[in-house]
Design an enzyme around this catalytic site. Structure first.
Site, PDB file in Angstrom:
ATOM      1  N   HIS A   1       0.845  -1.102  -0.001  1.00  0.00           N
ATOM      2  CA  HIS A   1       0.100   0.079   0.083  1.00  0.00           C
ATOM      3  C   HIS A   1       0.936   1.334   0.059  1.00  0.00           C
ATOM      4  O   HIS A   1       0.724   2.240  -0.992  1.00  0.00           O
ATOM      5  CB  HIS A   1      -0.916  -0.012   1.158  1.00  0.00           C
ATOM      6  CG  HIS A   1      -1.620   1.040   1.401  1.00  0.00           C
ATOM      7  ND1 HIS A   1      -3.046   1.626   0.954  1.00  0.00           N
ATOM      8  CD2 HIS A   1      -1.377   2.406   2.173  1.00  0.00           C
ATOM      9  CE1 HIS A   1      -3.319   2.709   1.489  1.00  0.00           C
ATOM     10  NE2 HIS A   1      -2.342   3.171   1.953  1.00  0.00           N
ATOM     11  N   GLU A   2       1.771   1.132   0.925  1.00  0.00           N
ATOM     12  CA  GLU A   2       2.851   2.497   1.015  1.00  0.00           C
ATOM     13  C   GLU A   2       3.506   2.734  -0.114  1.00  0.00           C
ATOM     14  O   GLU A   2       3.657   3.928  -0.922  1.00  0.00           O
ATOM     15  CB  GLU A   2       3.655   2.400   1.914  1.00  0.00           C
ATOM     16  CG  GLU A   2       2.720   2.272   3.614  1.00  0.00           C
ATOM     17  CD  GLU A   2       2.098   3.285   3.846  1.00  0.00           C
ATOM     18  OE1 GLU A   2       2.283   4.674   3.269  1.00  0.00           O
ATOM     19  OE2 GLU A   2       1.042   3.212   4.676  1.00  0.00           O
TER      20      GLU A   2
ATOM     21  N   HIS B   1       1.573   4.390  -3.268  1.00  0.00           N
ATOM     22  CA  HIS B   1       1.529   5.790  -2.963  1.00  0.00           C
ATOM     23  C   HIS B   1       2.949   6.400  -3.943  1.00  0.00           C
ATOM     24  O   HIS B   1       2.634   7.423  -4.323  1.00  0.00           O
ATOM     25  CB  HIS B   1       1.643   6.233  -1.371  1.00  0.00           C
ATOM     26  CG  HIS B   1       0.432   6.254  -0.835  1.00  0.00           C
ATOM     27  ND1 HIS B   1      -1.067   6.797  -1.390  1.00  0.00           N
ATOM     28  CD2 HIS B   1      -0.046   5.802   0.367  1.00  0.00           C
ATOM     29  CE1 HIS B   1      -1.898   6.576  -0.428  1.00  0.00           C
ATOM     30  NE2 HIS B   1      -1.363   5.634   0.517  1.00  0.00           N
TER      31      HIS B   1
ATOM     32  N   GLU C   1      -5.923   6.989  -1.345  1.00  0.00           N
ATOM     33  CA  GLU C   1      -6.037   5.695  -0.389  1.00  0.00           C
ATOM     34  C   GLU C   1      -6.417   4.599  -1.021  1.00  0.00           C
ATOM     35  O   GLU C   1      -6.204   3.358  -0.998  1.00  0.00           O
ATOM     36  CB  GLU C   1      -6.624   6.101   0.891  1.00  0.00           C
ATOM     37  CG  GLU C   1      -6.010   7.198   1.721  1.00  0.00           C
ATOM     38  CD  GLU C   1      -4.652   6.939   2.397  1.00  0.00           C
ATOM     39  OE1 GLU C   1      -4.219   5.664   1.904  1.00  0.00           O
ATOM     40  OE2 GLU C   1      -4.140   7.626   3.088  1.00  0.00           O
TER      41      GLU C   1
END
Length: 255
Positions: free
Chosen positions: A128-129, A132, A187
């Protein structure tokens, strides 16, 4: 390119007006906006590297033979490069439940997060990070931090090289960067990147759902002393977990 030209035109117009009126603060504000908008991805990555060096200096970093480092290295052994981006991983030996990635490919995982997550759940959160970063959210957050910071004229006019910033300047960027929050759409897109990353590499996508459920439970348990940005800037973990489960059922990956 068109956007850059519009910004330049606005800057020139403000410059003439402010000089006539003696309002130098407007010139400075326009210059900061121009500088941030025209930074290249490579320049943003360079700024991010300087910010990460500052973060590493302020936090206890697990050594190469520390059990936490050895565990993290095992988890990410197949993923030293993700979507063409070289990734460097480190563990912060602090109890906070957190992780982050910056535009230069630095991923930092906190001891507190490792203590409550399985290996597959940690990989899902890191995915997920990293999402970004791949989606340019981290780049845009750094540009936003630059606009809000006290840094002046960090981009060299012709060389395209960013000079070495002072510690106070880097500190301002760090504060601005970690004070930013991603939008709900960003997100969601990072969640989707992690889901696709897990699926593409043969991992269970349900690890993303269970990681969110653990965060939701932790937040519901009122353990605010341990929960930091990973919850405050990533809202509504329970509904996000259900979204992952719904998609997994649709893809035939869960019942």
């Amino acid at each position: 390119m068109k956007r850059a030209l519009i910004i330049i035109a606005l800057f020139l117009g403000v410059s003439r007006l402010s000089v006539a009126q003696g309002e130098q603060n407007l010139v400075q504000a326009a210059m900061e906006a121009l500088t941030a908008a025209t930074l290249s991805d490579a320049q943003v990555a360079q700024l991010s590297r300087q910010a990460v060096v500052e973060m590493d200096a302020k936090n206890p970093v697990a050594g190469p033979n520390d059990p936490y480092t050895l565990r993290l290295n095992k988890i990410v052994s197949r993923h030293r490069t993700v979507s063409g981006l070289p990734i460097n991983y480190k563990v912060y030996m602090v109890p906070d439940v957190n992780a982050f990635a910056t535009a230069d490919g630095s991923v930092r995982v906190f001891k507190g997060l490792m203590d409550i997550m399985s290996d597959s759940e940690l990989l899902a959160i890191m995915g997920h990070e990293i999402g970004h970063v791949v989606n340019k959210d981290s780049r845009d957050a750094m540009k936003s931090a630059l606009r809000r910071s006290a840094v002046r004229n960090v981009a060299a006019a012709n060389s395209g090289v960013i000079g070495k910033l002072s510690r106070s300047q880097v500190g301002g960027l760090v504060d601005g960067y970690f004070g930013a929050s991603f939008s709900r759409q960003q997100e969601t897109e990072a969640d989707d990147y992690s889901y696709d990353f897990l699926k593409r590499n043969g991992y269970s996508v349900m690890a993303l759902a269970t990681s969110f459920e653990k965060l939701a439970k932790l937040n519901g348990g009122n353990q605010s002393n341990k929960v930091t940005a990973i919850l405050s800037s990533h809202p509504d973990s329970k509904s996000r977990a259900e979204r992952v489960r719904t998609r997994a059922r649709r893809d035939g990956l869960a019942k």
